[in-house]
Design a protein around this motif. Structure first.
Motif, PDB file in Angstrom:
ATOM      1  N   ALA A 139      31.656  21.013  15.202  1.00 10.82           N
ATOM      2  CA  ALA A 139      31.211  22.301  15.726  1.00 10.82           C
ATOM      3  C   ALA A 139      31.042  23.311  14.602  1.00 10.82           C
ATOM      4  N   SER A 140      31.983  23.285  13.652  1.00 11.67           N
ATOM      5  CA  SER A 140      31.916  24.157  12.489  1.00 11.67           C
ATOM      6  C   SER A 140      32.496  23.426  11.291  1.00 11.67           C
ATOM      7  N   VAL A 141      31.831  23.523  10.149  1.00 13.17           N
ATOM      8  CA  VAL A 141      32.328  22.850   8.950  1.00 13.17           C
ATOM      9  C   VAL A 141      33.636  23.457   8.472  1.00 13.17           C
ATOM     10  N   PHE A 142      33.968  24.642   8.969  1.00  8.39           N
ATOM     11  CA  PHE A 142      35.187  25.315   8.521  1.00  8.39           C
ATOM     12  C   PHE A 142      36.392  25.021   9.409  1.00  8.39           C
ATOM     13  N   ASP A 143      36.194  24.227  10.451  1.00 11.80           N
ATOM     14  CA  ASP A 143      37.296  23.885  11.346  1.00 11.80           C
ATOM     15  C   ASP A 143      37.903  22.525  11.033  1.00 11.80           C
ATOM     16  N   ALA A 144      37.352  21.821  10.051  1.00 12.20           N
ATOM     17  CA  ALA A 144      37.740  20.425   9.841  1.00 12.20           C
ATOM     18  C   ALA A 144      38.910  20.251   8.886  1.00 12.20           C
ATOM     19  N   ASP A 145      39.275  21.278   8.153  1.00 14.31           N
ATOM     20  CA  ASP A 145      40.384  21.203   7.191  1.00 14.31           C
ATOM     21  C   ASP A 145      40.198  20.039   6.222  1.00 14.31           C
ATOM     22  N   GLN A 146      38.984  19.937   5.671  1.00 11.94           N
ATOM     23  CA  GLN A 146      38.656  18.904   4.699  1.00 11.94           C
ATOM     24  C   GLN A 146      38.239  19.566   3.382  1.00 11.94           C
ATOM     25  N   PRO A 147      38.388  18.884   2.255  1.00  5.56           N
ATOM     26  CA  PRO A 147      37.936  19.461   0.985  1.00  5.56           C
ATOM     27  C   PRO A 147      36.442  19.755   1.031  1.00  5.56           C
ATOM     28  N   ILE A 148      36.045  20.876   0.452  1.00  3.65           N
ATOM     29  CA  ILE A 148      34.633  21.242   0.392  1.00  3.65           C
ATOM     30  C   ILE A 148      34.148  20.951  -1.025  1.00  3.65           C
ATOM     31  N   VAL A 149      33.734  19.716  -1.228  1.00  6.52           N
ATOM     32  CA  VAL A 149      33.220  19.318  -2.532  1.00  6.52           C
ATOM     33  C   VAL A 149      31.880  20.000  -2.790  1.00  6.52           C
ATOM     34  N   LYS A 150      31.021  19.985  -1.773  1.00 15.38           N
ATOM     35  CA  LYS A 150      29.763  20.724  -1.799  1.00 15.38           C
ATOM     36  C   LYS A 150      29.503  21.304  -0.419  1.00 15.38           C
ATOM     37  N   LEU A 151      29.025  22.532  -0.370  1.00 14.25           N
ATOM     38  CA  LEU A 151      28.483  23.106   0.855  1.00 14.25           C
ATOM     39  C   LEU A 151      26.984  22.859   0.824  1.00 14.25           C
ATOM     40  N   LEU A 152      26.443  22.307   1.890  1.00 10.85           N
ATOM     41  CA  LEU A 152      25.031  21.963   1.975  1.00 10.85           C
ATOM     42  C   LEU A 152      24.347  22.849   2.998  1.00 10.85           C
ATOM     43  N   ALA A 153      23.165  23.326   2.659  1.00 14.49           N
ATOM     44  CA  ALA A 153      22.382  24.149   3.589  1.00 14.49           C
ATOM     45  C   ALA A 153      20.974  23.591   3.653  1.00 14.49           C
ATOM     46  N   MET A 154      20.457  23.366   4.872  1.00 13.17           N
ATOM     47  CA  MET A 154      19.108  22.828   5.018  1.00 13.17           C
ATOM     48  C   MET A 154      18.278  23.693   5.952  1.00 13.17           C
ATOM     49  N   SER A 155      16.994  23.739   5.656  1.00 17.74           N
ATOM     50  CA  SER A 155      16.044  24.469   6.496  1.00 17.74           C
ATOM     51  C   SER A 155      14.726  23.711   6.492  1.00 17.74           C
ATOM     52  N   PRO A 156      14.384  23.067   7.605  1.00 14.96           N
ATOM     53  CA  PRO A 156      13.134  22.298   7.651  1.00 14.96           C
ATOM     54  C   PRO A 156      11.893  23.157   7.437  1.00 14.96           C
ATOM     55  N   ALA A 157      12.024  24.458   7.619  1.00 10.02           N
ATOM     56  CA  ALA A 157      10.868  25.350   7.504  1.00 10.02           C
ATOM     57  C   ALA A 157      10.589  25.787   6.071  1.00 10.02           C
ATOM     58  N   HIS A 158      11.462  25.399   5.126  1.00  9.38           N
ATOM     59  CA  HIS A 158      11.317  25.868   3.749  1.00  9.38           C
ATOM     60  C   HIS A 158      11.422  24.715   2.756  1.00  9.38           C
ATOM     61  N   THR A 159      10.873  24.928   1.579  1.00 11.20           N
ATOM     62  CA  THR A 159      11.140  24.031   0.470  1.00 11.20           C
ATOM     63  C   THR A 159      12.440  24.469  -0.199  1.00 11.20           C
ATOM     64  N   ALA A 160      12.978  23.600  -1.022  1.00  7.11           N
ATOM     65  CA  ALA A 160      14.191  23.954  -1.745  1.00  7.11           C
ATOM     66  C   ALA A 160      13.944  25.123  -2.694  1.00  7.11           C
ATOM     67  N   ASP A 161      12.777  25.166  -3.310  1.00  9.20           N
ATOM     68  CA  ASP A 161      12.442  26.285  -4.195  1.00  9.20           C
ATOM     69  C   ASP A 161      12.469  27.604  -3.429  1.00  9.20           C
ATOM     70  N   GLU A 162      11.869  27.607  -2.255  1.00  9.37           N
ATOM     71  CA  GLU A 162      11.847  28.820  -1.428  1.00  9.37           C
ATOM     72  C   GLU A 162      13.260  29.228  -1.025  1.00  9.37           C
ATOM     73  N   MET A 163      14.073  28.255  -0.637  1.00  8.39           N
ATOM     74  CA  MET A 163      15.444  28.561  -0.236  1.00  8.39           C
ATOM     75  C   MET A 163      16.232  29.148  -1.398  1.00  8.39           C
ATOM     76  N   TYR A 164      16.071  28.551  -2.569  1.00  6.28           N
ATOM     77  CA  TYR A 164      16.811  29.042  -3.737  1.00  6.28           C
ATOM     78  C   TYR A 164      16.432  30.487  -4.037  1.00  6.28           C
ATOM     79  N   GLN A 165      15.152  30.778  -4.018  1.00  5.85           N
ATOM     80  CA  GLN A 165      14.708  32.142  -4.281  1.00  5.85           C
ATOM     81  C   GLN A 165      15.267  33.116  -3.246  1.00  5.85           C
ATOM     82  N   ALA A 166      15.401  32.649  -2.008  1.00  5.93           N
ATOM     83  CA  ALA A 166      15.874  33.522  -0.933  1.00  5.93           C
ATOM     84  C   ALA A 166      17.369  33.810  -1.026  1.00  5.93           C
ATOM     85  N   VAL A 167      18.149  32.853  -1.510  1.00  6.74           N
ATOM     86  CA  VAL A 167      19.614  33.013  -1.435  1.00  6.74           C
ATOM     87  C   VAL A 167      20.287  33.325  -2.763  1.00  6.74           C
TER      88      VAL A 167
END
Length: 267
Positions: A139-167
């Motif tokens: 339900a939420s990645v923050f409820d699992a009490d697991q190590p966060i080696v990497k946080l991943l964010a995906m958006s099918p509407a954008h390229t990775a370049d666009e996402m990087y520029q946005a965030v």
């Protein structure tokens, strides 16, 4: 006139670099890696993959040393099948990053790489076929009490370049944001944790200087390594940003570009 000594470290990315597009290690590449080892070099995989995604590659390549995984967040001993170093993202920092992502990209779905599994929220629909058994829906990645080696964010509407520029500005110095493909996926690690910083620590622990490293990569998450190494080679198929900034260039991954350089360097 004597030839220059062979590099002590061969640091290579995997996907789009060492591996052919079908995900395999070619016979020529395996032979070149073995020749590099015989010349005294240690082969270090430096990859966005988690350890579970490296084992089969290591078997194909005949490599049993160290892999720097998850964009530098994990150091993995291939022979022992053991993680020997970890630099996770602190949960409170990950929450702040998630808030920044929500402001910049409200439609983005989140997941967490734990080093063992991928914990994915409903909006995170990306699945890697060969890794499908590792996904767990939460339900939420923050409820699992697991190590966060990497946080991943995906958006099918954008390229990775666009996402990087946005965030990038929203996240600021909270964390390290990068990407390893053109699809809409960002990979976020703890501040200061990237492939190059972990490789540098690995080398320093062994008394090895950056000038004794040859490195290969194709994506923005590889660029710091290519700039760190005494000899940094971008693959011909690399991202435009990498091709523009990397000191050297070799053939594409499907043309055995890594092998071509190693063969030329071998005494």
């Amino acid at each position: 006139m004597t030839s220059a000594p062979f590099p002590r470290i061969v640091a290579t990315d995997l996907d789009g670099t060492l591996l052919a597009s079908d995900g395999t290690v070619s016979p020529r590449t395996r032979k070149a890696l073995q020749a590099a080892r015989a010349a005294g070099a240690e082969i270090v995989f430096v990859t966005a993959r988690a350890p579970r995604g490296v084992r089969e590659v290591a078997r194909q390549a005949g490599v049993n040393g160290t892999a720097i995984c998850s964009n530098g967040a994990l150091v993995y001993d291939l022979a022992a099948d053991e993680v020997v170093g970890s630099s996770p993202l602190a949960p409170e920092t990950a929450r702040k990053v998630a808030e920044a992502l929500a402001r910049a990209l409200p439609s983005a779905g989140l997941a967490v790489e734990t080093g063992t599994n991928v914990l994915a929220e409903a909006a995170y629909t990306r699945r890697v076929a060969q890794d499908i058994a590792a996904y767990r829906e939460v339900a939420s990645v923050f409820d699992a009490d697991q190590p966060i080696v990497k946080l991943l964010a995906m958006s099918p509407a954008h390229t990775a370049d666009e996402m990087y520029q946005a965030v990038a500005d929203e996240v600021g110095d909270l964390a390290e944001v990068t990407y390893s493909g053109t699809e809409g996926l960002l990979e976020i690690s703890a501040a200061g944790v990237n492939k190059a910083s972990t490789l540098d620590r690995f080398c320093r622990e062994r008394g090895i200087g950056a000038g004794e490293v040859v490195a290969f990569g194709d994506m923005p998450n590889d660029l710091a390594v290519l700039l760190y190494a005494g000899m940094g080679y971008a693959m011909a198929n690399a991202h435009p940003l990498v091709l523009a900034a990397a000191p050297r260039r070799t053939l594409s991954n499907d043309e055995d570009g890594v092998a071509a350089v190693l063969e030329a360097l071998l005494p």
